[in-house]
Design a protein around this motif. Structure first.
Motif, short mmCIF file in Angstrom:
data_model
loop_
_atom_site.label_atom_id
_atom_site.label_comp_id
_atom_site.label_asym_id
_atom_site.label_seq_id
_atom_site.Cartn_x
_atom_site.Cartn_y
_atom_site.Cartn_z
N ARG A 152 0.95 -1.16 -0.08
CA ARG A 152 0.03 -0.23 0.01
C ARG A 152 0.91 1.19 -0.11
NH1 ARG A 152 0.59 -1.86 4.95
NH2 ARG A 152 1.34 -0.47 6.58
N ASP A 153 0.31 2.45 -0.15
CA ASP A 153 0.98 3.59 -0.11
C ASP A 153 1.29 3.96 1.47
OD1 ASP A 153 0.96 4.00 -2.93
OD2 ASP A 153 -0.80 5.36 -2.72
N PRO A 154 2.75 4.37 1.84
CA PRO A 154 3.16 4.61 3.01
C PRO A 154 2.07 5.69 3.62
CG PRO A 154 5.04 4.59 1.77
CD PRO A 154 3.94 4.59 0.84
N SER A 155 1.82 5.28 4.90
CA SER A 155 0.70 6.31 5.70
C SER A 155 1.04 6.27 7.26
CB SER A 155 -0.58 5.97 5.34
OG SER A 155 -1.31 6.82 6.05
N GLY A 156 1.70 7.38 7.61
CA GLY A 156 1.67 7.72 8.95
C GLY A 156 3.13 7.24 9.48
N PRO A 157 3.46 7.44 10.71
CA PRO A 157 5.02 7.38 11.31
C PRO A 157 5.34 5.93 11.23
CG PRO A 157 3.46 8.30 13.13
CD PRO A 157 2.67 8.16 11.86
N ASP A 158 4.27 4.89 11.53
CA ASP A 158 4.77 3.55 11.63
C ASP A 158 5.37 3.07 10.42
OD1 ASP A 158 4.02 3.64 14.06
OD2 ASP A 158 2.08 2.76 13.82
N ASP A 159 4.54 3.36 9.19
CA ASP A 159 5.05 2.82 7.86
C ASP A 159 6.64 3.54 7.57
OD1 ASP A 159 3.13 1.40 7.40
OD2 ASP A 159 1.87 2.65 6.10
N LEU A 160 6.68 4.80 7.82
CA LEU A 160 7.90 5.45 7.53
C LEU A 160 9.07 4.89 8.50
CD1 LEU A 160 6.77 9.30 7.24
CD2 LEU A 160 7.46 7.70 5.68
N THR A 161 8.73 4.43 9.50
CA THR A 161 9.59 3.71 10.57
C THR A 161 10.12 2.62 9.88
OG1 THR A 161 8.83 4.98 12.43
CG2 THR A 161 10.06 3.05 12.70
N ARG A 162 9.17 1.87 9.31
CA ARG A 162 9.40 0.59 8.76
C ARG A 162 10.32 0.91 7.52
NH1 ARG A 162 4.41 -3.03 7.62
NH2 ARG A 162 3.95 -2.55 9.71
N LEU A 163 10.06 1.47 6.79
CA LEU A 163 10.94 1.87 5.56
C LEU A 163 12.35 2.54 5.84
CD1 LEU A 163 8.07 3.65 3.41
CD2 LEU A 163 8.91 1.28 3.21
N THR A 164 12.34 3.33 6.76
CA THR A 164 13.92 3.66 7.17
C THR A 164 14.57 2.69 7.71
OG1 THR A 164 12.95 4.74 9.30
CG2 THR A 164 12.93 6.08 7.20
N GLY A 165 13.99 1.62 8.40
CA GLY A 165 14.49 0.67 8.89
C GLY A 165 15.35 -0.40 7.92
N ALA A 166 15.31 -0.09 6.58
CA ALA A 166 16.02 -0.91 5.66
C ALA A 166 17.48 -0.56 5.92
CB ALA A 166 15.68 -0.39 4.12
N ALA A 167 18.38 -1.77 5.46
CA ALA A 167 19.61 -1.66 6.00
C ALA A 167 20.38 -0.59 4.92
CB ALA A 167 20.24 -3.14 5.52
N GLY A 168 21.20 0.47 5.36
CA GLY A 168 22.08 1.30 4.71
C GLY A 168 21.22 2.42 4.12
N LEU A 169 20.01 2.40 4.46
CA LEU A 169 19.10 3.49 4.03
C LEU A 169 19.35 4.96 4.56
CD1 LEU A 169 16.87 4.42 1.98
CD2 LEU A 169 15.41 3.81 3.60
N VAL A 170 19.56 4.75 5.80
CA VAL A 170 19.93 5.97 6.81
C VAL A 170 21.44 5.96 7.02
CG1 VAL A 170 19.64 7.30 8.89
CG2 VAL A 170 17.41 6.09 7.88
#
Length: 265
Positions: A152-170
């Protein structure tokens, strides 16, 4: 295209301001009426110069952030045939602006191993293009970071936290910065009688490029992007004698102008 143009905008606006209202043309208040009468046109008001100086200072601060060694640049694209051409063009524009790419984010990757033929085919296509992007299109050794599709399209801080948890992204706090690409001048006077300006443009093709010498500046075009760069002092006393593109590097040859070059002996 718009993202690259936005990153280049502060430097471009500063150059336009300098041409429109050069600081050295400011005149003392007492001389302004006399100069206006001699020139036959009104002189720009002092407040305009002051505003231009303020704008230049603010733009310089933004430009410093864009060009800082600690600034990380991630290019996000969804692997596929449409994004492939756009990625090549975008990376070429970033190389023209000498902005290093820290990573390519392969966005919205669907999981492999699905029993659904359509999803399995899409996953295979994404994996194919993501693999091609590694070390291709002028990204150098920048890694390709897969970012999974949430369904689904990212929505809200929980989805953003899950995405930024990808290895090497941050990037880590230490920075892990990449050096800004340098355009060096090679001295080939003894062997070939020329100076060579080496401009790395990974992924460029001959038909993408164009260059024009204009005074002490060089207008360089790469695909849809344009950049005006000041010539190094040594090259200002030369004329452009040719250019060649090989292995992602544009080499511009400059021959010394006898009327401007220091004479020996």
């Amino acid at each position: 295209h718009q993202a690259v143009a936005t990153l280049a905008l502060p430097a471009q606006l500063r150059r336009y301001l300098a041409r429109l209202l050069p600081a050295e043309r400011q005149a003392a208040r007492a001389l302004r009426p006399v100069l206006a009468q001699l020139a036959g046109v009104p002189m720009p008001a002092q407040w305009l110069y002051e505003a231009a100086a303020r704008w230049d200072e603010e733009l310089a601060a933004v430009q410093a952030v864009v060009e800082a060694a600690t600034t990380s640049l991630h290019v996000v694209a969804e692997p596929g045939p449409g994004a492939d051409a756009a990625l090549r063009t975008g990376l070429l524009g970033l190389a023209l602006e000498q902005l290093p790419v820290r990573a390519i984010v392969a966005n919205r990757m669907v999981p492999q191993g699905s029993p659904d033929p359509w999803l399995a085919g899409l996953a295979a296509q994404q994996e194919k293009y993501a693999a091609q992007w590694a070390g291709a299109h002028g990204a150098g050794d920048a890694p390709v970071l897969p970012l999974g599709h949430l369904g689904r399209d990212p929505s809200g801080p929980d989805d953003l936290t899950r995405l930024t948890g990808a290895a090497g992204l941050v990037p880590p706090p230490s920075g892990d910065s990449r050096a800004r690409g340098e355009w060096v001048v090679e001295d080939r006077l003894a062997d070939d009688g020329v100076l060579v300006w080496v401009v790395p443009l990974p992924g460029a093709r001959k038909q993408d490029l164009d260059l024009v010498r204009r005074g002490d500046e060089l207008l360089l075009a790469a695909g849809p992007y344009r950049r005006i760069v000041p010539l190094p002092s040594a090259l200002r006393r030369c004329t452009v004698s040719g250019a060649a593109l090989a292995d992602g590097v544009l080499r511009i040859r400059f021959a010394p102008d006898p009327d401007l070059w220091p004479r020996r002996g």
